[in-house]
Design a protein around this motif. Structure first.
Motif, PDB file in Angstrom:
ATOM      1  N   GLY A 211     -61.644   6.575  39.020  1.00 30.04           N
ATOM      2  CA  GLY A 211     -62.186   6.694  37.676  1.00 30.04           C
ATOM      3  C   GLY A 211     -61.268   6.255  36.560  1.00 30.04           C
ATOM      4  N   GLY A 212     -60.060   5.763  36.870  1.00 32.03           N
ATOM      5  CA  GLY A 212     -59.114   5.328  35.848  1.00 32.03           C
ATOM      6  C   GLY A 212     -58.927   3.819  35.865  1.00 32.03           C
ATOM      7  N   MET A 213     -59.212   3.169  34.749  1.00 34.13           N
ATOM      8  CA  MET A 213     -59.080   1.722  34.692  1.00 34.13           C
ATOM      9  C   MET A 213     -57.617   1.295  34.796  1.00 34.13           C
ATOM     10  N   ARG A 214     -56.710   2.033  34.207  1.00 35.95           N
ATOM     11  CA  ARG A 214     -55.304   1.676  34.281  1.00 35.95           C
ATOM     12  C   ARG A 214     -54.805   1.692  35.723  1.00 35.95           C
ATOM     13  N   ASP A 215     -55.229   2.693  36.501  1.00 34.96           N
ATOM     14  CA  ASP A 215     -54.827   2.752  37.908  1.00 34.96           C
ATOM     15  C   ASP A 215     -55.380   1.566  38.684  1.00 34.96           C
ATOM     16  N   GLY A 216     -56.623   1.191  38.387  1.00 32.74           N
ATOM     17  CA  GLY A 216     -57.208   0.040  39.081  1.00 32.74           C
ATOM     18  C   GLY A 216     -56.459  -1.251  38.792  1.00 32.74           C
ATOM     19  N   LEU A 217     -56.097  -1.473  37.528  1.00 37.43           N
ATOM     20  CA  LEU A 217     -55.354  -2.685  37.173  1.00 37.43           C
ATOM     21  C   LEU A 217     -53.941  -2.667  37.769  1.00 37.43           C
ATOM     22  N   SER A 218     -53.321  -1.501  37.816  1.00 41.31           N
ATOM     23  CA  SER A 218     -51.990  -1.402  38.414  1.00 41.31           C
ATOM     24  C   SER A 218     -52.035  -1.704  39.907  1.00 41.31           C
ATOM     25  N   LEU A 219     -53.060  -1.211  40.604  1.00 34.74           N
ATOM     26  CA  LEU A 219     -53.206  -1.492  42.034  1.00 34.74           C
ATOM     27  C   LEU A 219     -53.479  -2.972  42.274  1.00 34.74           C
ATOM     28  N   LEU A 220     -54.308  -3.572  41.423  1.00 35.85           N
ATOM     29  CA  LEU A 220     -54.563  -5.011  41.537  1.00 35.85           C
ATOM     30  C   LEU A 220     -53.277  -5.797  41.321  1.00 35.85           C
ATOM     31  N   ASP A 221     -52.489  -5.392  40.338  1.00 39.03           N
ATOM     32  CA  ASP A 221     -51.214  -6.056  40.066  1.00 39.03           C
ATOM     33  C   ASP A 221     -50.286  -5.958  41.271  1.00 39.03           C
ATOM     34  N   GLN A 222     -50.226  -4.795  41.892  1.00 39.32           N
ATOM     35  CA  GLN A 222     -49.353  -4.593  43.049  1.00 39.32           C
ATOM     36  C   GLN A 222     -49.801  -5.434  44.236  1.00 39.32           C
TER      37      GLN A 222
END
Length: 529
Positions: A211-222
């Motif tokens: 449910g967190g957009m920041r977590d999703g973008l961080s995982l995509l970045d990783q």
């Protein structure tokens, strides 16, 4: 210098904020109508857009050329706020400035008019970290601030904010962003960054974002920085050290089969491949929760699934567990994960958890016993286990077979119950289910697979053998007997009639017949005094 994706693609207007339409539309309407509040409180879980919306609101109230409630992001005020050079818009971290002296300094500075923009804005992040004294020092200025002052408070723990602060602010709740919205945003960012993101991988990342957009973008970045080529679901699993949908499904199948050896072997492979035991058990917990939801609310479950597995996979596996088993499993997994904090070996804890999941007989608590009993009941009701009575002995054909003298010249009684035809496996269980649907209490309660009434097929007669006279009196009615006759005839393919009998009366009648036989043939029976 490389900039993280969640910073690079932070929303710059209210229209860019994903999944918070109710909040952003209200703020835009207030800006267009000029009916702004003097204090706002943004609440919600991490990564849902609270701080980003606060910065957008700070730009919008000071923008020189606002567009439908959104800041233009091109004027001098917007550029100064974006770069952080505007001294009139301050973002304060309450976690590190939580003392009363910090709030007093803020209160003393807030009375001065802004020097660069129209309004002075204070964004206080994680406001629940302020001390009680700091909250008290903040009360007066929040209640009656100068006209040029705007407070925007943000918190993830609303229950820690005093009611006196809540009553002085307009509160906006930011909900968790749906997996569909997160996956769509991740696809957009991947396209902008020239990344090939598989649709399945986007759904996996969206589920892990919780449910967190920041977590999703961080995982995509990783994941994007650790792999090359098309980013697939398997690459996401390998990069993040999680088992994945198929592997968790295999482990759940072994648990359903009570196959401890294969389950431990699969867990050992996960450990050798570097999978995180905590993440693995989290996936098992989510899958168990999906099974429980699917069983409890099958119609509403589609919108409530966690996304660990597809709807078809959840439906297929959920039928292999009973509700008490799922409750016991979920409780055991959660207790194991909670114990990882103080555990000396996560591997041993995870192995012990898997063994207990596969072998519920190792635990004697009430939940484990209830789960085992429920499984047995389901197996009996479904016909997997058939309750068989002791075979009846044949009736005597002549005097020599009926009376056999022993060395004490005593009479031995031979059971004279009629021979029951062999019934198809599970026939009585199926009949009980069908009969109970058409009868009303209390009559329906007597028809249970192991109840006080048992069905015996004798040729073209179906006997309802009752354990006592009361049960016979309840079921020995024409409407009940006719219903049973119709059900049995449809099952075995021939017409039968149904009668009710009382075992107590049968035994008494048999004894009376045996005594009468002795009186009629006293000349051939030798009875010693």
């Amino acid at each position: 210098m490389y900039q993280a994706l969640y910073r690079k693609y932070r929303p710059q207007t209210f229209d860019d904020v994903v999944g918070q339409m109710a909040v952003t539309q209200t703020l835009k309407t207030q800006l267009q109508s000029g009916r702004l509040s003097h204090a706002y409180l943004f609440t919600g879980s991490r990564g849902t857009g609270k701080t980003s919306s606060a910065k957008i609101l700070a730009k919008a109230v000071n923008c020189e050329n606002p567009q439908d409630g959104n800041p233009c992001n091109r004027c001098k005020s917007c550029l100064a706020i974006d770069s952080g050079s505007c001294m009139d818009v301050l973002e304060i971290d309450a976690a590190s400035n939580n003392g009363v002296d910090n709030v007093r300094d803020l209160r003393d500075d807030a009375i001065y008019s802004p020097s660069q923009v129209k309004m002075r804005v204070y964004i206080i992040d994680e406001v629940h970290m302020l001390s009680i004294s700091a909250f008290n020092a903040l009360l007066k200025i929040i209640e009656e601030p100068p006209e040029h002052l705007l407070f925007i408070l943000a918190t993830t723990e609303l229950h820690k904010v005093p009611a006196t602060i809540l009553s002085r602010c307009q509160r906006f709740s930011f909900r968790r962003i749906s997996q569909e919205d997160i996956a769509e945003r991740l696809q957009y960012v991947a396209y902008q960054e020239n990344l090939e993101l598989d649709e399945t991988a986007a759904r996996v990342l969206a589920r892990l974002a919780d449910g967190g957009m920041r977590d999703g973008l961080s995982l995509l970045d990783q994941c994007a920085s650790a792999t090359s080529g098309v980013l697939t679901a398997d690459k996401v699993y390998a990069c993040l050290g999680i088992a994945g949908i198929q592997e968790c499904g295999k482990l759940m199948a072994h648990i359903a089969d009570h196959n401890t050896g294969d389950a431990l072997s699969l867990l050992n492979r996960f450990y050798a491949e570097g999978k995180d035991m905590g993440a693995l058990l989290d996936e098992l917990a989510c899958l168990t929760r999906d099974f429980m939801v699917m069983q409890s609310a099958p119609k509403e479950a589609i919108g409530m699934l966690s996304g660990v597995a597809s709807e078809e996979e959840v439906k297929a596996l959920s039928t292999r567990f009973t509700a008490p088993e799922l409750v016991r499993m979920l409780d055991l997994i959660q207790r194991t994960v909670a114990g990882f904090v103080r555990s000396a070996s996560r591997r041993i804890d995870a192995e012990l958890c898997i063994v207990n999941l596969c072998q519920p007989e190792l635990q004697l608590d009430a939940e484990s016993l209830n789960a085992r009993l429920t499984r047995l009941e389901d197996q009996v009701n479904s016909g997997q286990i058939v309750m068989q009575s002791a075979p009846a002995q044949p009736a005597p054909h002549n005097v020599e077979q009926a009376v056999v003298p022993n060395e004490l010249d005593t009479v031995q009684e031979v059971t004279a119950e009629p021979v029951a035809d062999e019934m198809p496996a599970g026939l009585w269980t199926e009949l009980c289910v069908q009969i109970r649907k058409e009868l009303k209490p209390p009559v329906s309660g007597f028809f249970a697979p192991n109840g006080p009434v048992q069905g015996i097929l004798q040729g073209n007669t179906f006997v309802l053998s009752c354990t006592n006279a009361f049960a016979k009196a309840v079921i020995d009615k024409p409407e009940v007997l006719d219903l049973v006759s119709r059900k049995v005839s449809a099952k075995i393919g021939r017409s039968v009639r149904t009668v009710a009998s009382d075992k107590t009366n049968v035994k008494n009648e048999q004894m009376e017949q045996l005594l009468q036989f002795g009186r009629d043939h006293s000349d051939i029976i030798n009875i010693k005094d």
